[in-house]
Scaffold this motif. Structure first.
Motif, mmCIF file in Angstrom:
data_model
loop_
_atom_site.group_PDB
_atom_site.id
_atom_site.type_symbol
_atom_site.label_atom_id
_atom_site.label_comp_id
_atom_site.label_asym_id
_atom_site.label_seq_id
_atom_site.Cartn_x
_atom_site.Cartn_y
_atom_site.Cartn_z
ATOM 1 N N ARG A 88 -15.825 -8.288 12.140
ATOM 2 C CA ARG A 88 -15.765 -7.676 10.672
ATOM 3 C C ARG A 88 -16.370 -6.112 11.296
ATOM 4 O O ARG A 88 -15.683 -5.638 10.803
ATOM 5 C CB ARG A 88 -16.902 -8.063 10.326
ATOM 6 N N GLU A 89 -17.090 -5.752 12.366
ATOM 7 C CA GLU A 89 -17.157 -4.776 13.180
ATOM 8 C C GLU A 89 -16.148 -3.864 13.441
ATOM 9 O O GLU A 89 -15.397 -2.772 13.058
ATOM 10 C CB GLU A 89 -18.005 -4.787 13.867
ATOM 11 N N LYS A 125 -13.136 -2.908 11.065
ATOM 12 C CA LYS A 125 -13.382 -1.680 10.488
ATOM 13 C C LYS A 125 -13.436 -0.609 11.206
ATOM 14 O O LYS A 125 -13.074 0.517 10.857
ATOM 15 C CB LYS A 125 -15.203 -1.590 10.479
ATOM 16 N N ARG A 126 -13.548 -0.293 12.429
ATOM 17 C CA ARG A 126 -14.045 1.033 13.232
ATOM 18 C C ARG A 126 -12.625 0.547 13.731
ATOM 19 O O ARG A 126 -12.236 1.998 13.647
ATOM 20 C CB ARG A 126 -14.284 -0.457 14.973
ATOM 21 N N GLU A 142 -14.597 -3.811 0.752
ATOM 22 C CA GLU A 142 -14.621 -3.886 1.400
ATOM 23 C C GLU A 142 -15.858 -5.244 0.778
ATOM 24 O O GLU A 142 -16.099 -6.249 1.415
ATOM 25 C CB GLU A 142 -15.902 -3.622 2.592
ATOM 26 N N GLY A 148 -8.885 -5.725 9.113
ATOM 27 C CA GLY A 148 -8.381 -4.445 8.112
ATOM 28 C C GLY A 148 -8.659 -4.913 6.554
ATOM 29 O O GLY A 148 -8.227 -5.388 5.768
ATOM 30 N N LYS A 149 -9.745 -4.328 6.255
ATOM 31 C CA LYS A 149 -9.816 -4.051 4.517
ATOM 32 C C LYS A 149 -9.616 -3.503 4.117
ATOM 33 O O LYS A 149 -9.869 -2.448 4.120
ATOM 34 C CB LYS A 149 -11.277 -5.175 4.104
ATOM 35 N N ARG A 150 -8.750 -2.947 2.424
ATOM 36 C CA ARG A 150 -8.764 -1.854 1.975
ATOM 37 C C ARG A 150 -10.022 -1.685 0.852
ATOM 38 O O ARG A 150 -10.179 -0.751 0.325
ATOM 39 C CB ARG A 150 -7.410 -1.888 1.127
ATOM 40 N N VAL A 183 -9.679 0.022 11.496
ATOM 41 C CA VAL A 183 -9.163 0.978 10.555
ATOM 42 C C VAL A 183 -9.901 2.287 10.190
ATOM 43 O O VAL A 183 -8.756 2.999 9.994
ATOM 44 C CB VAL A 183 -9.471 0.188 9.249
ATOM 45 N N SER A 184 -11.160 2.860 10.867
ATOM 46 C CA SER A 184 -10.635 4.307 10.127
ATOM 47 C C SER A 184 -11.118 5.286 12.282
ATOM 48 O O SER A 184 -11.307 6.138 11.258
ATOM 49 C CB SER A 184 -12.699 4.513 10.295
#
Ligand code: ADP
Ligand code: DP6
Length: 325
Positions: free
Chosen positions: A191-192, A195-196, A24, A20-22, A198-199
């Motif tokens: 990457r995908e 992202k999914r 991107e 997870g990124k804070r 985290v959100s």
């Protein structure tokens, strides 16, 4: 004018995961992570800058890549072009001695090797800490492949202080047995997938807070050479990362039936007194952290179920290596 650089970087397997990124754009992680660089998988990359090229070309394992893959490489080259104040296009030739996009960390060795080759070719010649920050912007986990042994990627506070640091050379009876359940490219990239997660995953915050604590505990275990403690934290952290993915919408499950079989075999081996612990990344393959001295016993047991060529025994790997042209 023409300018070249070539480097090799080894893959790394996270014991405490980055998922997870804070941020991107600069690839800043939600939490710090900790890995073991391995010597069985690596990437070699050559970069040639020349003002006679009209555009960038990217060859992976001998084949010219499409616009989308080349675009990712071009954006990365731009970081070096900007810093070194050059506007030459490049030919990048990379060979993965690791299956690509199969959860065996090709993006880590790939971008670490590319960063190191660019560093030479652009004549920027930054130090390892700075190089780790460049690699990070290609793929987060690549920040850690700059160094060998156990490595921490510190989450930092901004794009200038989020880099990897060496923790320990891991030269104390440390090994890994990797079971290649499936080496095909995955359907959901890291990457995908992150992202999914985290959100949409309601478990996400709990996971990333716990991972930050796990890095501290794992470092203490390494310092005290407490292998059992390190293994238990590793196994739990990996399972928690997958739990947070299961909470995503739509859910993400990288496991295959054979992945679960290996996890159960690891537990059985442990019950028999062999100190070994599993971890899994964004793919179905299972990595078993073990004592190098016990790796053959683990391999023999796995060979009751898996063909020998699907079982890879590896020791700790070195940091990035500059190669002669
Ligand atoms: P993996 O589990 O193999 O790291 P990821 O989904 O995290 O899989 O990353 C795969 C991506 O990494 C590829 O699609 C490509 O963009 C990049 N990659 C893999 N190998 C290289 C390489 N040698 N050079 C540059 N980028 C690479
Ligand atoms: C599960 O570093 O490949 O292997 O930064 O988006 O390129 P990007 O992701 P990447 O993700 C690695 C995820 C992981 C865990 C880890 O290596 O820490």
């Amino acid at each position: 004018m023409i300018s070249r650089g070539k480097a090799r970087a080894y893959s790394n397997i996270a014991l405490i995961k980055y998922w997870g990124k804070r941020d991107e754009k600069y690839i800043l992680p939600m939490n710090s992570s900790l890995s073991l660089t391995v010597d069985c998988f690596y990437t070699e990359t050559e970069v040639v800058f020349s003002n006679s090229y009209a555009k960038d070309y990217f060859y992976l394992n001998g084949s010219l890549q499409d616009e989308s893959a080349t675009g990712k490489i071009s954006s990365f080259l731009d970081l070096f072009r900007k810093a070194a104040d050059i506007d030459m296009k490049a030919i990048v030739k990379s060979t993965n001695f690791v299956p690509t996009a199969a959860g065996l960390a090709s993006s880590a060795s790939g971008f670490a090797a590319l960063a190191a080759a660019c560093n030479v070719a652009s004549e920027l010649n930054v130090g390892l800490r700075e190089l780790s920050m460049y690699a990070r912007q290609g793929s987060g986990s690549a920040a850690r492949s700059i160094y060998g042994g156990f490595v921490e990627w510190q989450k930092g506070t901004n794009e200038r202080d989020s880099y990897a640091v060496p923790v320990d050379d891991a030269k104390w009876d440390i090994g890994m047995v990797i079971v290649v359940v499936n080496s095909n490219a995955k359907k959901v990239s890291s990457r995908e997938g992150m992202k999914r997660t985290v959100s949409t995953s309601p478990f996400y915050r709990i996971w990333s807070d716990k991972a930050e604590e796990d890095v501290k505990e794992a470092k203490l275990a390494i310092k005290n050479r407490d292998f059992e403690k390190l293994g238990l934290i590793t196994e739990r952290n990996g399972l928690m990362m997958h739990a947070t993915m299961l909470g995503a919408n739509p859910p993400i499950l990288y496991w295959e039936p054979e992945s679960v079989l290996v996890m159960k075999m690891v537990k059985e081996l442990r019950d028999e007194g062999i100190s070994c612990y599993f971890t899994m990344d964004a793919g179905p393959n299972v990595k078993i952290l073990c004592r190098m001295s016990e790796s053959n016993r683990i391999k023999e047991r796995l060979m009751e179920v898996f063909d020998e060529e699907r079982i890879i025994v590896t020791g700790p790997g070195p940091g990035v290596v500059i190669l002669a042209l």
